[in-house]
Write an enzyme that holds these catalytic residues in place. Structure first.
Site, mmCIF file in Angstrom:
data_model
loop_
_atom_site.group_PDB
_atom_site.id
_atom_site.type_symbol
_atom_site.label_atom_id
_atom_site.label_comp_id
_atom_site.label_asym_id
_atom_site.label_seq_id
_atom_site.Cartn_x
_atom_site.Cartn_y
_atom_site.Cartn_z
ATOM 1 N N ALA A 217 0.824 -1.210 0.000
ATOM 2 C CA ALA A 217 0.000 0.000 0.000
ATOM 3 C C ALA A 217 0.855 1.256 0.000
ATOM 4 C CB ALA A 217 -0.937 -0.006 1.208
ATOM 5 N N SER B 38 0.119 3.985 -2.996
ATOM 6 C CA SER B 38 -0.602 5.021 -3.735
ATOM 7 C C SER B 38 -1.762 5.616 -2.948
ATOM 8 C CB SER B 38 -1.134 4.453 -5.053
ATOM 9 O OG SER B 38 -0.078 4.055 -5.888
ATOM 10 N N GLY C 179 -4.229 11.543 -3.848
ATOM 11 C CA GLY C 179 -3.495 12.763 -4.182
ATOM 12 C C GLY C 179 -1.997 12.568 -4.296
ATOM 13 N N ILE D 198 -5.003 -0.351 -4.393
ATOM 14 C CA ILE D 198 -4.188 -1.360 -3.716
ATOM 15 C C ILE D 198 -4.588 -2.742 -4.220
ATOM 16 C CG2 ILE D 198 -3.364 -2.213 -1.515
ATOM 17 C CD1 ILE D 198 -2.780 0.822 -2.228
ATOM 18 N N ARG E 88 9.991 -3.569 -11.572
ATOM 19 C CA ARG E 88 9.823 -2.959 -12.898
ATOM 20 C C ARG E 88 10.205 -3.945 -13.993
ATOM 21 N NH1 ARG E 88 13.127 2.452 -12.086
ATOM 22 N NH2 ARG E 88 13.796 1.356 -10.200
ATOM 23 N N ILE F 178 -4.259 -7.005 -37.775
ATOM 24 C CA ILE F 178 -4.025 -8.103 -38.718
ATOM 25 C C ILE F 178 -5.236 -9.028 -38.769
ATOM 26 C CG2 ILE F 178 -2.653 -10.213 -39.065
ATOM 27 C CD1 ILE F 178 -0.211 -8.559 -38.073
ATOM 28 N N GLU G 97 3.526 0.718 -11.412
ATOM 29 C CA GLU G 97 4.972 0.543 -11.190
ATOM 30 C C GLU G 97 5.783 1.668 -11.843
ATOM 31 O OE1 GLU G 97 6.469 -1.393 -9.193
ATOM 32 O OE2 GLU G 97 4.734 -2.601 -8.625
ATOM 33 N N THR H 182 4.776 5.374 -14.155
ATOM 34 C CA THR H 182 4.271 5.681 -15.492
ATOM 35 C C THR H 182 5.413 5.782 -16.498
ATOM 36 O OG1 THR H 182 4.458 8.071 -15.156
ATOM 37 C CG2 THR H 182 2.381 7.014 -14.479
ATOM 38 N N SER H 183 5.048 5.756 -17.775
ATOM 39 C CA SER H 183 6.064 5.932 -18.821
ATOM 40 C C SER H 183 6.777 7.269 -18.668
ATOM 41 C CB SER H 183 5.412 5.829 -20.210
ATOM 42 O OG SER H 183 5.008 4.503 -20.479
#
Length: 387
Positions: free
Chosen positions: A124, A126, A129, A157, A247, A341, A367, A369-370
Site C-alpha cells: 500500500a 498510492s 493525491g 491497492i 519494474r 491483422i 509501477e 508511469t512511462s
C-alpha cells in the site's frame, strides 16, 4: 552476459509454460466474462503451483522460496505473463520481496506463511493525491508510546480484498528539500481485522479482469512498534533495496503477453487468404510482423540485460526504467497490430487479443508511469553534465 539458457533455465521455462497452458488457460474465459476469480479455482491453482514448485519462486531459498536468480525469474515471469493476470498473480503468488527486509520475528509471522501459501500480502503506497509523487502522501503514522497511530487512506491497492495483511507506507515526518518540504516515509505491517483499518471496494478496471484493487482506510488505527518494517523515516530505503526488480517483472509479463499475441497474428497471417494468397504476403501485413518481432526482441534484450546487471550488482535505475518503458510500450503496439491483422475477429472474445489489448493499457501506468521512466532515464543522462 551469456545469451544461451542453462539446462535448469530450460526446465523452468518448460515447466512454467506447461503449467500455464494446462492449469491457467482453461479458466481464462470464465474470469474474463465474470470479472471474478472464484475462491475454489484460486485454491486449486495455488495447490497445483505449490506442488509444481512454482509458488514463491522469487523468494530466496533461505526463506523457503525457489531462489531464482533475476534472469531466470524474468524467464519464469514471461511464461506466467501469457495468462490472465488474476490467474497467474493470485494463483501462482510471488510474495513481495520486501518481506525479506523484516527482522526474524517479522519473517516468521509474515514472510514464511506467504511462501507456504498460508497467507498473502498487499503493498500500500498510492493515494488519491499522491500517485507518482509518493513523497507527497497524506496518510500518516504518529508515535504514541510503544504504538503508532495510523490515519488516512490508500487506493489502487492490488488484491487487498484477498490479503491477510498490508505493507503500508505512511508519512512519519517532514524534511526540507530544494523543492520545499517533503514527507519522510516509514513502512509498517498492518494485519487485516486491526481496529480502525478497513478495506473498501475499489474501482472497476478495464485491465486485468478478476484482479481487484481496493481502498484502504485508517481511522486511528493503532499498531505496535514491532510492526514497523525497517527504521523510522527509512521507508524509501527499504523499498529501493527490495522492490527494484518489480519494474523488470512488469516488463517480463508484458513480453509474455506480446509473444502470445504475436503467435496468433503470425499464424493468422499465414493461413488467412485474401485475393488468392495468404495475407502475410502483402507488405501491409508482413511489415507489421517484422516491426512487431523487432520491438519484441529489443524489449527482451533490455529486460535480460538489466536482469543480468541486477544479479551482478551493476544495474542502474536507468537500466530498469528503459526495460520497463520499452516493454510496456512495445506490448501496446504489438497488441494493437495483432488486432489489426485479424480485422474484426481480433476484437471478439473468442481470441485473447482483445483481453491483451485491454490489459496492456495499465502497464504504462503502474509501477511508475512511462513519463516517470523517461524522467529517470533523462536524469541519468543529464546529471553527469550538471544538467
Amino acid at each position: 552476459m551469456n545469451f544461451g539458457l542453462s539446462e535448469e533455465q530450460v526446465l523452468i521455462v518448460d515447466t512454467t509454460r506447461a503449467f500455464v497452458e494446462k492449469e491457467l488457460y482453461p479458466h481464462e474465459a470464465q474470469v474474463e466474462r465474470t470479472g471474478v476469480l472464484e475462491r475454489d479455482v484460486l485454491e486449486q491453482i495455488k495447490s497445483k503451483a505449490i506442488e509444481a514448485g512454482l509458488y514463491a519462486a522469487n523468494i530466496p531459498e533461505e526463506f523457503g522460496g525457489a531462489g531464482l536468480d533475476t534472469e531466470t525469474w524474468m524467464l519464469y515471469e514471461k511464461e506466467l505473463g501469457k495468462a490472465n493476470y488474476a490467474l497467474h498473480w493470485t494463483g501462482v503468488a510471488r510474495p513481495s520481496n520486501i518481506l525479506c527486509a523484516g527482522n526474524a520475528e517479522q519473517r516468521e509471522k509474515y514472510l514464511l506463511p506467504c511462501v507456504a501459501g498460508e497467507k498473502s500480502d498487499c503493498l500500500a503506497m498510492s493515494e488519491p493525491g499522491a500517485g507518482s509523487d509518493l513523497r507527497g502522501m497524506q496518510a500518516t503514522a504518529k508515535a504514541d508510546g510503544d504504538d503508532w497511530i495510523l490515519n488516512g487512506s490508500k487506493h489502487f491497492i492490488s488484491h487487498a480484498d484477498h490479503a491477510d495483511f498490508a505493507i503500508c507506507f505512511m508519512a512519519t515526518g517532514e524534511e526540507e528539500t530544494a523543492r520545499g518540504k517533503k514527507k519522510l516515509i516509514t513502512a509498517f505491517f498492518v494485519d487485516m481485522g486491526t481496529p480502525g483499518f478497513h478495506v473498501r471496494d475499489g474501482y472497476r478496471n478495464v485491465s486485468h479482469r478478476g484482479y481487484t484493487n481496493s481502498i484502504l482506510e485508517f481511522d486511528n488505527c493503532r499498531i505496535h512498534k514491532r510492526q514497523m518494517l525497517g527504521e523510522v523515516h527509512k521507508g524509501f530505503d527499504v523499498a529501493n533495496n527490495w522492490l527494484g526488480a518489480t519494474r523488470l517483472q512488469v516488463g517480463a509479463t508484458c513480453l509474455g503477453r506480446a509473444e502470445r499475441a504475436f503467435a496468433h497474428a503470425l499464424e493468422y497471417a499465414a493461413q488467412r487468404k485474401q485475393f488468392g494468397q495468404s495475407i502475410g504476403k502483402f507488405q501491409g501485413v508482413s511489415f507489421k510482423l517484422a516491426d512487431m518481432a523487432t520491438e519484441m526482441k529489443a524489449a527482451e534484450l533490455l529486460i535480460m540485460q538489466a536482469a543480468w546487471a541486477y544479479d551482478n550488482g551493476t544495474v542502474s535505475d536507468a537500466d530498469m526504467a528503459m526495460a520497463k518503458l520499452k516493454a510496456t510500450e512495445m506490448l501496446a503496439m504489438v497488441a494493437d497490430e495483432a488486432i489489426q491483422i485479424h480485422g474484426g475477429m481480433g476484437l471478439m472474445d473468442e481470441l485473447p487479443l482483445e483481453r491483451i489489448w485491454r490489459d496492456a493499457r495499465i502497464e504504462r501506468i503502474w509501477e511508475g508511469t512511462s513519463e516517470i521512466q523517461r524522467h529517470i532515464i533523462s536524469r541519468a543522462l543529464l546529471r553527469p553534465l550538471g544538467g
